[in-house]
Design an enzyme around this catalytic site. Structure first.
Site, mmCIF file in Angstrom:
data_model
loop_
_atom_site.group_PDB
_atom_site.id
_atom_site.type_symbol
_atom_site.label_atom_id
_atom_site.label_comp_id
_atom_site.label_asym_id
_atom_site.label_seq_id
_atom_site.Cartn_x
_atom_site.Cartn_y
_atom_site.Cartn_z
ATOM 1 N N ASN A 17 0.971 -1.360 -0.340
ATOM 2 C CA ASN A 17 -0.456 0.082 0.050
ATOM 3 C C ASN A 17 0.723 1.443 0.309
ATOM 4 O O ASN A 17 1.394 1.494 0.612
ATOM 5 C CB ASN A 17 -1.005 -0.027 1.284
ATOM 6 C CG ASN A 17 -1.513 1.178 1.466
ATOM 7 O OD1 ASN A 17 -2.259 2.192 0.076
ATOM 8 N ND2 ASN A 17 -2.127 1.231 2.777
ATOM 9 N N LYS A 19 0.126 4.380 0.129
ATOM 10 C CA LYS A 19 -0.648 5.602 0.351
ATOM 11 C C LYS A 19 -0.176 6.880 -0.268
ATOM 12 O O LYS A 19 0.388 6.435 -1.796
ATOM 13 C CB LYS A 19 0.154 5.661 1.726
ATOM 14 C CG LYS A 19 -0.279 4.404 2.645
ATOM 15 C CD LYS A 19 -0.012 4.676 4.061
ATOM 16 C CE LYS A 19 0.620 3.710 4.780
ATOM 17 N NZ LYS A 19 0.194 3.762 6.026
ATOM 18 N N HIS A 109 -9.870 1.083 4.492
ATOM 19 C CA HIS A 109 -8.204 1.170 5.759
ATOM 20 C C HIS A 109 -8.667 2.985 6.209
ATOM 21 O O HIS A 109 -9.314 3.087 6.558
ATOM 22 C CB HIS A 109 -7.398 1.810 4.056
ATOM 23 C CG HIS A 109 -6.159 1.748 4.952
ATOM 24 N ND1 HIS A 109 -5.353 2.612 5.727
ATOM 25 C CD2 HIS A 109 -4.780 1.249 4.470
ATOM 26 C CE1 HIS A 109 -4.284 2.339 6.424
ATOM 27 N NE2 HIS A 109 -3.656 1.335 5.352
ATOM 28 N N GLU A 111 -6.928 5.190 7.890
ATOM 29 C CA GLU A 111 -6.963 5.912 7.471
ATOM 30 C C GLU A 111 -7.865 6.378 6.374
ATOM 31 O O GLU A 111 -8.042 8.033 6.829
ATOM 32 C CB GLU A 111 -5.244 6.520 6.558
ATOM 33 C CG GLU A 111 -4.382 6.294 7.094
ATOM 34 C CD GLU A 111 -3.198 5.598 6.999
ATOM 35 O OE1 GLU A 111 -2.487 5.323 5.233
ATOM 36 O OE2 GLU A 111 -2.370 5.251 7.095
ATOM 37 N N GLU A 179 -5.761 -5.260 10.711
ATOM 38 C CA GLU A 179 -4.805 -4.281 10.839
ATOM 39 C C GLU A 179 -4.790 -3.600 11.764
ATOM 40 O O GLU A 179 -5.993 -2.342 11.641
ATOM 41 C CB GLU A 179 -4.636 -3.070 9.081
ATOM 42 C CG GLU A 179 -3.941 -3.769 8.131
ATOM 43 C CD GLU A 179 -3.517 -2.929 7.136
ATOM 44 O OE1 GLU A 179 -2.832 -3.110 7.245
ATOM 45 O OE2 GLU A 179 -4.131 -1.417 6.870
ATOM 46 N N GLY A 185 2.195 1.780 11.075
ATOM 47 C CA GLY A 185 3.282 3.014 11.137
ATOM 48 C C GLY A 185 3.878 3.342 12.703
ATOM 49 O O GLY A 185 4.641 4.136 12.780
ATOM 50 N N SER A 225 3.601 -2.714 10.224
ATOM 51 C CA SER A 225 4.613 -2.096 10.649
ATOM 52 C C SER A 225 5.583 -3.994 10.172
ATOM 53 O O SER A 225 6.162 -4.461 10.529
ATOM 54 C CB SER A 225 4.805 -2.261 12.025
ATOM 55 O OG SER A 225 4.636 -0.692 12.091
HETATM 56 P P1 PGA Z 1 2.818 -0.153 7.541
HETATM 57 O O1 PGA Z 1 1.288 0.340 6.930
HETATM 58 O O2 PGA Z 1 3.068 -0.820 6.902
HETATM 59 O O3 PGA Z 1 3.817 1.387 7.222
HETATM 60 O O4 PGA Z 1 2.263 -0.716 9.324
HETATM 61 C C1 PGA Z 1 0.609 -0.754 7.024
HETATM 62 C C2 PGA Z 1 -1.002 -0.218 6.113
HETATM 63 O O5 PGA Z 1 -1.348 0.809 6.220
HETATM 64 O O6 PGA Z 1 -1.689 -0.554 5.282
#
Ligand code: PGA
Length: 267
Positions: A17, A19, A109, A111, A179, A185, A225
């Site tokens: 992803n 983003k 997601h 976000e 997730e 993150g 992560s």
């Molecule tokens: P990350 O993000 O691997 O940077 O933790 C995962 C995601 O948001 O799908």
């Protein structure tokens, strides 16, 4: 909890992803280099699916490159409208993504949920729109740190998935991404055991909503992560069939190493 799995039937999926990163020119260079890296490492694409989720403005370029060079890399959008067409400024329909040969689309997601107020009902409508247009929705669910403290590990993601799947026809082809919001993150991934403890009840929800065959065939990804150093542990779990990778998907060596998780020690 007993799960209804037949792991051999599910090809692992490693999904990146991106983003809000990489414009269309950067995307072309990135996908080309990623394909070289995977080829150099002799990745067997009969045994693994690799997908990237670039920003919308990159997808046409990625399609052209993947098509011209017949690259074994799949791709999809990061979001989709619940509507097919009309007065919805800024939205992208599933039909448009399907016309660019997208296989997947992310829905729900964290976000999108946090920054754009998407509820489980909206995510369900988006997942249904994806299925209607022949896309595989990658349905993201996960609890916040607060939810974890108040409700335990699986209650919130299970409730989210139940609501979302109620919008889908029986037999829908989906991917589920677990997730935990606190792991995204943060550098603080869940443990494989924690991820499995949620993935098993999520598979039971899929069985309830869409039938045992769909549950047995559906890939459940862990996200939050994920790095080359922790991927192998997740994939060893019975109900984890891949990963949704954010930050580490923007580093070619790191992402390529995640794809090659089977080569890591102890798998
Ligand atoms: P990350 O993000 O691997 O940077 O933790 C995962 C995601 O948001 O799908």
């Amino acid at each position: 909890m007993a799960s209804v799995t037949t792991p051999a039937a599910r090809i692992p999926l490693i999904a990146g992803n991106w983003k809000l990163n990489l414009d269309h020119l950067q995307a072309i260079a990135f996908v080309q280099k990623l394909a070289w890296s995977l080829k150099d490492a002799s990745v067997d694409f009969d045994g693994i699916d690799v997908a990237v989720f670039p920003p919308f403005t990159d997808i046409r370029s990625v399609q052209t490159l993947v098509g011209a060079d017949k690259l074994p890399i799949q791709y999809g959008g990061q979001d989709v409208s619940q509507h097919d067409s009309g007065a919805y400024t800024g939205e992208i329909s599933g039909a448009f993504l399907a016309a660019l040969d997208c296989r997947y689309v992310l829905v729900g997601h964290s976000e999108r949920r946090t920054l754009h107020g998407e509820t489980d009902e909206i995510v369900g409508a988006k997942a249904a729109a994806a299925v209607k247009h022949g896309l595989v929705p990658v349905i993201c669910v996960g609890e916040t740190a607060d939810d974890l403290e108040k409700h335990g590990p699986s209650a919130v993601p299970v409730a989210q998935l139940r609501t979302i799947l109620a919008a889908l026809p029986a037999g829908s082809d989906i991917v589920v991404a677990y997730e935990p919001v606190w792991a995204i993150g943060s550098g603080q991934a869940a443990t494989p055991d924690q991820a499995q403890q949620v993935a098993a009840p999520l598979r039971a929800v899929i069985a309830e909503a869409l039938g045992d065959d769909v549950a047995a065939a559906t890939r459940i990804l862990y996200g939050g992560s994920v790095k080359s150093g922790n991927i192998a542990g997740f994939l060893r779990e019975a109900d984890i069939d891949g990963a949704l990778v954010g930050g580490a998907s923007l580093d070619i060596d790191e992402f390529s190493s995640i794809v090659r998780f089977q080569k890591h020690v102890g798998v």
